[in-house]
Design a protein around this motif. Sequence first.
Motif, PDB file in Angstrom:
ATOM      1  N   GLU A   1      35.402 188.547  81.402  1.00  0.00           N
ATOM      2  CA  GLU A   1      35.610 188.090  80.045  1.00  0.00           C
ATOM      3  C   GLU A   1      36.280 186.871  79.708  1.00  0.00           C
ATOM      4  O   GLU A   1      36.084 186.248  78.750  1.00  0.00           O
ATOM      5  CB  GLU A   1      36.415 189.320  79.565  1.00  0.00           C
ATOM      6  N   MET A   2      36.977 186.431  80.710  1.00  0.00           N
ATOM      7  CA  MET A   2      37.587 185.042  80.798  1.00  0.00           C
ATOM      8  C   MET A   2      36.731 183.925  80.618  1.00  0.00           C
ATOM      9  O   MET A   2      36.804 183.029  79.803  1.00  0.00           O
ATOM     10  CB  MET A   2      38.832 184.875  81.817  1.00  0.00           C
ATOM     11  N   ILE A   3      35.614 184.145  81.563  1.00  0.00           N
ATOM     12  CA  ILE A   3      34.339 183.023  81.710  1.00  0.00           C
ATOM     13  C   ILE A   3      33.715 182.982  80.403  1.00  0.00           C
ATOM     14  O   ILE A   3      33.561 181.885  79.921  1.00  0.00           O
ATOM     15  CB  ILE A   3      33.693 183.584  82.926  1.00  0.00           C
ATOM     16  N   ALA A   4      33.535 184.211  79.632  1.00  0.00           N
ATOM     17  CA  ALA A   4      32.871 184.173  78.465  1.00  0.00           C
ATOM     18  C   ALA A   4      33.556 183.605  77.418  1.00  0.00           C
ATOM     19  O   ALA A   4      33.039 182.827  76.644  1.00  0.00           O
ATOM     20  CB  ALA A   4      32.431 185.713  78.100  1.00  0.00           C
ATOM     21  N   ALA A   5      34.960 183.893  77.461  1.00  0.00           N
ATOM     22  CA  ALA A   5      35.757 183.397  76.326  1.00  0.00           C
ATOM     23  C   ALA A   5      35.793 181.706  76.549  1.00  0.00           C
ATOM     24  O   ALA A   5      35.790 180.717  75.578  1.00  0.00           O
ATOM     25  CB  ALA A   5      37.158 183.652  76.615  1.00  0.00           C
ATOM     26  N   GLN A   6      35.909 181.080  77.820  1.00  0.00           N
ATOM     27  CA  GLN A   6      35.657 179.726  78.170  1.00  0.00           C
ATOM     28  C   GLN A   6      34.623 179.079  77.786  1.00  0.00           C
ATOM     29  O   GLN A   6      34.609 177.752  77.069  1.00  0.00           O
ATOM     30  CB  GLN A   6      36.000 179.504  79.610  1.00  0.00           C
ATOM     31  N   GLU A   7      33.546 179.765  77.877  1.00  0.00           N
ATOM     32  CA  GLU A   7      32.130 179.256  77.308  1.00  0.00           C
ATOM     33  C   GLU A   7      32.433 179.013  75.796  1.00  0.00           C
ATOM     34  O   GLU A   7      31.749 178.101  75.228  1.00  0.00           O
ATOM     35  CB  GLU A   7      31.049 180.160  77.777  1.00  0.00           C
TER      36      GLU A   7
ATOM     37  N   ALA B   1      42.973 185.790  71.764  1.00  0.00           N
ATOM     38  CA  ALA B   1      42.358 186.743  72.715  1.00  0.00           C
ATOM     39  C   ALA B   1      42.152 186.214  74.069  1.00  0.00           C
ATOM     40  O   ALA B   1      42.408 187.182  75.106  1.00  0.00           O
ATOM     41  CB  ALA B   1      40.800 186.823  72.259  1.00  0.00           C
ATOM     42  N   TYR B   2      42.361 184.853  74.404  1.00  0.00           N
ATOM     43  CA  TYR B   2      42.013 184.236  75.763  1.00  0.00           C
ATOM     44  C   TYR B   2      43.724 184.660  76.466  1.00  0.00           C
ATOM     45  O   TYR B   2      43.641 185.020  77.572  1.00  0.00           O
ATOM     46  CB  TYR B   2      42.048 182.999  75.682  1.00  0.00           C
ATOM     47  N   ALA B   3      44.642 184.492  75.510  1.00  0.00           N
ATOM     48  CA  ALA B   3      46.194 184.765  75.980  1.00  0.00           C
ATOM     49  C   ALA B   3      46.357 186.009  76.549  1.00  0.00           C
ATOM     50  O   ALA B   3      46.867 186.592  77.493  1.00  0.00           O
ATOM     51  CB  ALA B   3      46.984 184.214  75.001  1.00  0.00           C
ATOM     52  N   ALA B   4      45.592 187.082  75.560  1.00  0.00           N
ATOM     53  CA  ALA B   4      45.854 188.545  75.941  1.00  0.00           C
ATOM     54  C   ALA B   4      44.856 188.899  77.262  1.00  0.00           C
ATOM     55  O   ALA B   4      45.504 189.515  78.159  1.00  0.00           O
ATOM     56  CB  ALA B   4      45.142 189.417  74.755  1.00  0.00           C
ATOM     57  N   LEU B   5      43.821 188.261  77.437  1.00  0.00           N
ATOM     58  CA  LEU B   5      42.988 188.327  78.683  1.00  0.00           C
ATOM     59  C   LEU B   5      43.756 187.843  79.887  1.00  0.00           C
ATOM     60  O   LEU B   5      43.828 188.414  80.731  1.00  0.00           O
ATOM     61  CB  LEU B   5      41.657 187.685  78.570  1.00  0.00           C
ATOM     62  N   ARG B   6      44.649 186.549  79.793  1.00  0.00           N
ATOM     63  CA  ARG B   6      45.371 186.248  80.821  1.00  0.00           C
ATOM     64  C   ARG B   6      46.391 187.029  81.221  1.00  0.00           C
ATOM     65  O   ARG B   6      46.915 187.116  82.522  1.00  0.00           O
ATOM     66  CB  ARG B   6      45.866 184.713  80.509  1.00  0.00           C
TER      67      ARG B   6
ATOM     68  N   LEU C   1      34.908 171.273  54.906  1.00  0.00           N
ATOM     69  CA  LEU C   1      34.782 172.789  54.301  1.00  0.00           C
ATOM     70  C   LEU C   1      34.538 173.683  55.624  1.00  0.00           C
ATOM     71  O   LEU C   1      35.192 174.701  55.665  1.00  0.00           O
ATOM     72  CB  LEU C   1      33.336 172.842  53.586  1.00  0.00           C
ATOM     73  N   MET C   2      34.013 173.291  56.515  1.00  0.00           N
ATOM     74  CA  MET C   2      33.712 174.387  57.554  1.00  0.00           C
ATOM     75  C   MET C   2      34.820 174.276  58.638  1.00  0.00           C
ATOM     76  O   MET C   2      35.141 175.192  59.531  1.00  0.00           O
ATOM     77  CB  MET C   2      32.484 173.913  58.417  1.00  0.00           C
ATOM     78  N   LEU C   3      35.624 173.077  58.740  1.00  0.00           N
ATOM     79  CA  LEU C   3      36.567 173.053  59.820  1.00  0.00           C
ATOM     80  C   LEU C   3      37.671 174.192  59.473  1.00  0.00           C
ATOM     81  O   LEU C   3      38.190 174.750  60.594  1.00  0.00           O
ATOM     82  CB  LEU C   3      37.282 171.674  59.434  1.00  0.00           C
ATOM     83  N   ALA C   4      37.922 174.804  58.197  1.00  0.00           N
ATOM     84  CA  ALA C   4      38.915 175.657  58.130  1.00  0.00           C
ATOM     85  C   ALA C   4      38.548 177.113  58.759  1.00  0.00           C
ATOM     86  O   ALA C   4      39.120 177.624  59.423  1.00  0.00           O
ATOM     87  CB  ALA C   4      39.354 176.036  56.680  1.00  0.00           C
ATOM     88  N   THR C   5      37.218 177.127  58.491  1.00  0.00           N
ATOM     89  CA  THR C   5      36.715 178.464  59.299  1.00  0.00           C
ATOM     90  C   THR C   5      36.603 178.454  60.739  1.00  0.00           C
ATOM     91  O   THR C   5      37.227 179.415  61.165  1.00  0.00           O
ATOM     92  CB  THR C   5      35.230 178.538  58.587  1.00  0.00           C
ATOM     93  N   LEU C   6      36.525 177.184  61.282  1.00  0.00           N
ATOM     94  CA  LEU C   6      36.315 177.091  62.561  1.00  0.00           C
ATOM     95  C   LEU C   6      37.592 177.041  63.380  1.00  0.00           C
ATOM     96  O   LEU C   6      37.973 177.572  64.341  1.00  0.00           O
ATOM     97  CB  LEU C   6      35.769 175.805  62.947  1.00  0.00           C
ATOM     98  N   SER C   7      38.797 176.423  62.501  1.00  0.00           N
ATOM     99  CA  SER C   7      40.140 176.507  62.941  1.00  0.00           C
ATOM    100  C   SER C   7      40.680 178.168  63.097  1.00  0.00           C
ATOM    101  O   SER C   7      41.323 178.348  64.026  1.00  0.00           O
ATOM    102  CB  SER C   7      40.889 175.859  62.111  1.00  0.00           C
ATOM    103  N   GLU C   8      40.396 178.802  62.147  1.00  0.00           N
ATOM    104  CA  GLU C   8      40.690 180.403  62.287  1.00  0.00           C
ATOM    105  C   GLU C   8      39.941 181.114  63.510  1.00  0.00           C
ATOM    106  O   GLU C   8      40.649 181.626  64.230  1.00  0.00           O
ATOM    107  CB  GLU C   8      40.016 181.087  61.055  1.00  0.00           C
ATOM    108  N   MET C   9      38.715 180.624  63.563  1.00  0.00           N
ATOM    109  CA  MET C   9      37.964 181.109  64.944  1.00  0.00           C
ATOM    110  C   MET C   9      38.770 180.641  66.202  1.00  0.00           C
ATOM    111  O   MET C   9      38.886 181.256  66.999  1.00  0.00           O
ATOM    112  CB  MET C   9      36.513 180.837  65.032  1.00  0.00           C
ATOM    113  N   GLU C  10      39.187 179.370  66.163  1.00  0.00           N
ATOM    114  CA  GLU C  10      39.917 178.574  67.345  1.00  0.00           C
ATOM    115  C   GLU C  10      41.196 179.519  67.720  1.00  0.00           C
ATOM    116  O   GLU C  10      41.474 179.995  68.679  1.00  0.00           O
ATOM    117  CB  GLU C  10      40.191 177.211  67.341  1.00  0.00           C
ATOM    118  N   ALA C  11      41.935 179.998  66.502  1.00  0.00           N
ATOM    119  CA  ALA C  11      43.204 180.631  66.502  1.00  0.00           C
ATOM    120  C   ALA C  11      42.969 181.964  67.244  1.00  0.00           C
ATOM    121  O   ALA C  11      43.680 182.477  68.013  1.00  0.00           O
ATOM    122  CB  ALA C  11      43.944 180.764  65.241  1.00  0.00           C
TER     123      ALA C  11
END
Length: 465
Positions: free
Chosen positions: A343-349, A379-384, A364-374
């Motif tokens: 799962e961690m490898i998939a998240a890194q990719e 999710a990655y922090a929870a996996l670790r 316009l798109m940057l806001a949506t992508l920032s939400e996805m980044e957060a």
Amino acid sequence: MATTAIYLRLSRESDDSASTETQRAAAHQWLTAHGHDPAEAIEYIDAGVSGAKPLEQRRGMSALMVARPDVVIAWKLDRYARSMSEFLRLVAWAEAYGVKIATTDNTIDTSTPTGRMVGNVLAALAEWERSMIAARISEGHETRRTQGRWSSGRAPFGYQITRRDGAAYLAVDDAQAELIRAAVAKLISDGTVAGTARMVGLSEPQWRRLLKSPTLRGHRAHKGALVLSADGVTPVQFADPILTAAEAKAVRERLLALATGTDRAPRRATPLVAGLAFCYRCAGRLNGGTSDKGIPLYRCKAGHVTIYAETLDQRVEAEFLRTWGKFAEHVVRLEGGNDLSDEMIAAQEQARRLGERMATAGPLMLATLSEMEAELEAAYAALRAAHDPEVREIQVPTGRTMADAWEASPESRSRLLADLHLRVTLWPKQEAERLRVEWGPEGWAEAELQGIALVESGLLDQAPV
């Protein structure tokens, strides 16, 4: 008397609306109406040839241009070409050699300025129509890709085509998937591409392409790029994956190791102590070879010493069995707990793709992508936090002795000798002891010292008696 030619072209043999007979009949009528004898006209035929193909690459048209008749008649403009550039080249050729080009519907007649103008306009329309058809086909394929549907062609190995809701999709072929998983497990451990290709029944190039593609993860590549969803980050899932992300990563690493030679499996024809036997004088490795009578040998490259391979191999075998034969054989087993590496490898990719997308995104798109980044960071922090594999290497006895292992696996003997740091030195015949066999990284000669060191490292149960 003017020479005449009839040019006939079909893109498909089954195109009844524009069959050669239809074209020929119209051409004969035109020739008769313009004072030419159809019986004297020479036919040039291109069957199964696209109108977009260059003039010189069509057999019939190429022969016509070499013959240079006075008049060339074709059924319609698109018989000559479906590309504006190709038709203009044909017109330029005709003007250069005084050839008249015409069509049976009287839309083209290059002997007049009006005819040339009409021909250019119609050729441009034909090219536009062709580009619009190509665009519609391309857009249809793009839509099917973004929806995770299968466009056309045979399913890749490991999958089969299934239909639902009137559309084609991919589903895992269980029998082929089992072959793939077994072959991948062998490849990752110690296999080769050629050997595992035989396990799945594919050629080596086909197997290598499948391993390098994203197909076995249930993804697809188009023009060398991974097919992504509308967010430009998440891969489109065309089918259930056959391999996990961790397995796919291990395959890539194994292919790289084999390609660079860092972990290439030894050849079956390699002599038993290849790379482990040396010349007393120049310290060079002894190479395998044969005598004039075809008897296998070990010989120094500089010609200092030579010995029969059977003699050296038998001595090494005897020394191995005497020194190590009674010890228990061990294999390495991994013990672990909660392993979330896949799962961690998939998240890194996904994070890498998200970063690439954000680098080119607008406000316009940057806001949506920032939400996805957060969300991805959380999710990655929870996996670790949950990832606590505690993987340990455990030496587990196999239940057999080293002597049993020697007899059971002849193909692994060379690697076993290398793991024990065998070094054989060959001296001249006049020496009382030609072969000197040593074990251990420091060239220890005493089996007792070797046994003590191996017991301390956990490789053996007890030191030799």
